[in-house]
Design a protein around this motif. Structure first.
Motif, PDB file in Angstrom:
ATOM      1  N   LEU A  53       4.763  14.072 -11.534  1.00  0.00           N
ATOM      2  CA  LEU A  53       5.483  14.035 -12.807  1.00  0.00           C
ATOM      3  C   LEU A  53       4.545  14.380 -13.962  1.00  0.00           C
ATOM      4  CD1 LEU A  53       8.089  13.410 -14.379  1.00  0.00           C
ATOM      5  CD2 LEU A  53       7.361  11.016 -14.413  1.00  0.00           C
ATOM      6  N   PHE A  54       3.352  13.791 -13.963  1.00  0.00           N
ATOM      7  CA  PHE A  54       2.388  14.095 -15.021  1.00  0.00           C
ATOM      8  C   PHE A  54       1.976  15.569 -14.987  1.00  0.00           C
ATOM      9  CE2 PHE A  54       1.111   9.431 -15.109  1.00  0.00           C
ATOM     10  CZ  PHE A  54       1.744   9.201 -16.313  1.00  0.00           C
ATOM     11  N   MET A  55       1.850  16.127 -13.801  1.00  0.00           N
ATOM     12  CA  MET A  55       1.480  17.535 -13.694  1.00  0.00           C
ATOM     13  C   MET A  55       2.592  18.431 -14.246  1.00  0.00           C
ATOM     14  SD  MET A  55      -1.547  17.568 -12.654  1.00  0.00           S
ATOM     15  CE  MET A  55      -1.843  19.253 -12.231  1.00  0.00           C
ATOM     16  N   ILE A  56       3.843  18.083 -13.975  1.00  0.00           N
ATOM     17  CA  ILE A  56       4.974  18.859 -14.508  1.00  0.00           C
ATOM     18  C   ILE A  56       4.990  18.782 -16.035  1.00  0.00           C
ATOM     19  CG2 ILE A  56       7.502  18.923 -14.662  1.00  0.00           C
ATOM     20  CD1 ILE A  56       7.505  18.000 -11.678  1.00  0.00           C
ATOM     21  N   SER A 104       0.825  -1.210   0.000  1.00  0.00           N
ATOM     22  CA  SER A 104       0.000   0.000   0.000  1.00  0.00           C
ATOM     23  C   SER A 104       0.862   1.264   0.000  1.00  0.00           C
ATOM     24  CB  SER A 104      -0.911  -0.016   1.222  1.00  0.00           C
ATOM     25  OG  SER A 104      -1.626   1.173   1.326  1.00  0.00           O
ATOM     26  N   GLU A 105       1.867   1.304   0.883  1.00  0.00           N
ATOM     27  CA  GLU A 105       2.752   2.475   0.955  1.00  0.00           C
ATOM     28  C   GLU A 105       3.507   2.694  -0.350  1.00  0.00           C
ATOM     29  OE1 GLU A 105       5.805   3.159   3.985  1.00  0.00           O
ATOM     30  OE2 GLU A 105       4.239   2.832   5.484  1.00  0.00           O
ATOM     31  N   PHE A 106       4.013   1.615  -0.918  1.00  0.00           N
ATOM     32  CA  PHE A 106       4.783   1.722  -2.157  1.00  0.00           C
ATOM     33  C   PHE A 106       3.940   2.305  -3.282  1.00  0.00           C
ATOM     34  CE2 PHE A 106       6.069  -0.088  -6.256  1.00  0.00           C
ATOM     35  CZ  PHE A 106       7.341   0.443  -6.356  1.00  0.00           C
ATOM     36  N   PHE A 107       2.746   1.743  -3.487  1.00  0.00           N
ATOM     37  CA  PHE A 107       1.919   2.234  -4.582  1.00  0.00           C
ATOM     38  C   PHE A 107       1.337   3.614  -4.307  1.00  0.00           C
ATOM     39  CE2 PHE A 107       2.151  -2.187  -5.936  1.00  0.00           C
ATOM     40  CZ  PHE A 107       2.500  -1.981  -7.263  1.00  0.00           C
ATOM     41  N   HIS A 108       1.099   3.929  -3.050  1.00  0.00           N
ATOM     42  CA  HIS A 108       0.650   5.278  -2.709  1.00  0.00           C
ATOM     43  C   HIS A 108       1.741   6.291  -3.066  1.00  0.00           C
ATOM     44  CE1 HIS A 108      -1.674   8.292  -0.512  1.00  0.00           C
ATOM     45  NE2 HIS A 108      -0.536   8.690   0.024  1.00  0.00           N
ATOM     46  N   THR A 109       2.972   5.977  -2.672  1.00  0.00           N
ATOM     47  CA  THR A 109       4.104   6.855  -2.983  1.00  0.00           C
ATOM     48  C   THR A 109       4.310   6.954  -4.486  1.00  0.00           C
ATOM     49  OG1 THR A 109       5.160   6.240  -0.910  1.00  0.00           O
ATOM     50  CG2 THR A 109       6.564   7.239  -2.570  1.00  0.00           C
ATOM     51  N   LEU A 110       4.258   5.831  -5.160  1.00  0.00           N
ATOM     52  CA  LEU A 110       4.427   5.807  -6.617  1.00  0.00           C
ATOM     53  C   LEU A 110       3.345   6.644  -7.295  1.00  0.00           C
ATOM     54  CD1 LEU A 110       6.010   4.591  -9.027  1.00  0.00           C
ATOM     55  CD2 LEU A 110       4.353   2.725  -8.997  1.00  0.00           C
ATOM     56  N   PHE A 111       2.104   6.509  -6.839  1.00  0.00           N
ATOM     57  CA  PHE A 111       1.005   7.263  -7.416  1.00  0.00           C
ATOM     58  C   PHE A 111       1.225   8.763  -7.227  1.00  0.00           C
ATOM     59  CE2 PHE A 111      -3.187   9.288  -6.957  1.00  0.00           C
ATOM     60  CZ  PHE A 111      -3.693   9.024  -8.219  1.00  0.00           C
ATOM     61  N   LEU A 112       1.608   9.167  -6.005  1.00  0.00           N
ATOM     62  CA  LEU A 112       1.832  10.599  -5.749  1.00  0.00           C
ATOM     63  C   LEU A 112       2.975  11.149  -6.593  1.00  0.00           C
ATOM     64  CD1 LEU A 112       1.330  10.928  -1.896  1.00  0.00           C
ATOM     65  CD2 LEU A 112      -0.196  11.682  -3.722  1.00  0.00           C
ATOM     66  N   LYS A 113       4.068  10.396  -6.693  1.00  0.00           N
ATOM     67  CA  LYS A 113       5.219  10.846  -7.485  1.00  0.00           C
ATOM     68  C   LYS A 113       4.853  10.898  -8.970  1.00  0.00           C
ATOM     69  CE  LYS A 113       8.184  11.110  -4.119  1.00  0.00           C
ATOM     70  NZ  LYS A 113       8.758  12.332  -3.654  1.00  0.00           N
ATOM     71  N   THR A 114       4.088   9.912  -9.428  1.00  0.00           N
ATOM     72  CA  THR A 114       3.702   9.863 -10.837  1.00  0.00           C
ATOM     73  C   THR A 114       2.755  11.009 -11.174  1.00  0.00           C
ATOM     74  OG1 THR A 114       3.922   7.469 -10.778  1.00  0.00           O
ATOM     75  CG2 THR A 114       2.756   8.372 -12.638  1.00  0.00           C
ATOM     76  N   ILE A 115       1.822  11.283 -10.286  1.00  0.00           N
ATOM     77  CA  ILE A 115       0.902  12.397 -10.508  1.00  0.00           C
ATOM     78  C   ILE A 115       1.688  13.705 -10.602  1.00  0.00           C
ATOM     79  CG2 ILE A 115      -0.848  13.818  -9.350  1.00  0.00           C
ATOM     80  CD1 ILE A 115      -2.025  11.464 -10.779  1.00  0.00           C
TER      81      ILE A 115
END
Length: 123
Positions: free
Chosen positions: A109-112, A96-107
């Motif tokens: 990145l997509f926003m940038i 859960s922590e890994f995918f939560h972190t990955l999702f936040l970082k990916t979002i």
């Protein structure tokens, strides 16, 4: 959440499993078990002529020693089941922590990327 802390989880897994295996080593050590039961006093009571007689370390000691061993083995079985639940919980939380972190970082990145593309299109 800044990032996924793999070190925290490695230490939790190592600490939990190492204490469990240390306990198993101690319990499976016949010398340690014999030392434990030899120091344990067993009393047997009987009534003769209306008088209560208490016998220390009676002939029933071997029976009680087996009962002690059975209790320890049952306790280890229960503890093993609890360790499995703890480790499964760790795995679920790590996931859960890994995918939560990955999702936040990916979002982020997509926003940038999105803002870069929009700024290029506005030119």
């Amino acid at each position: 959440m800044d990032g996924f802390d793999i070190g925290k989880w490695v230490m939790k897994l190592l600490n939990t499993s190492s204490s469990y295996f240390t306990l198993l080593d101690f319990i499976n050590d016949e010398k340690a078990f014999k030392e434990h039961i030899n120091n344990k006093e067993v009393y047997n009571a009987s009534a003769e002529n209306g008088e209560l007689l208490v016998h220390k370390n009676s002939q029933h000691k071997e029976y009680f020693n087996q009962e002690i061993k059975n209790d320890i083995e049952q306790s280890i079985n229960i503890y093993t089941n609890q360790i499995l639940v703890i480790l499964a919980t760790y795995i679920e939380t790590i996931h859960s922590e890994f995918f939560h972190t990955l999702f936040l970082k990916t979002i982020n990145l997509f926003m940038i990327i999105y803002h870069k593309i929009m700024s290029i299109m506005d030119m």
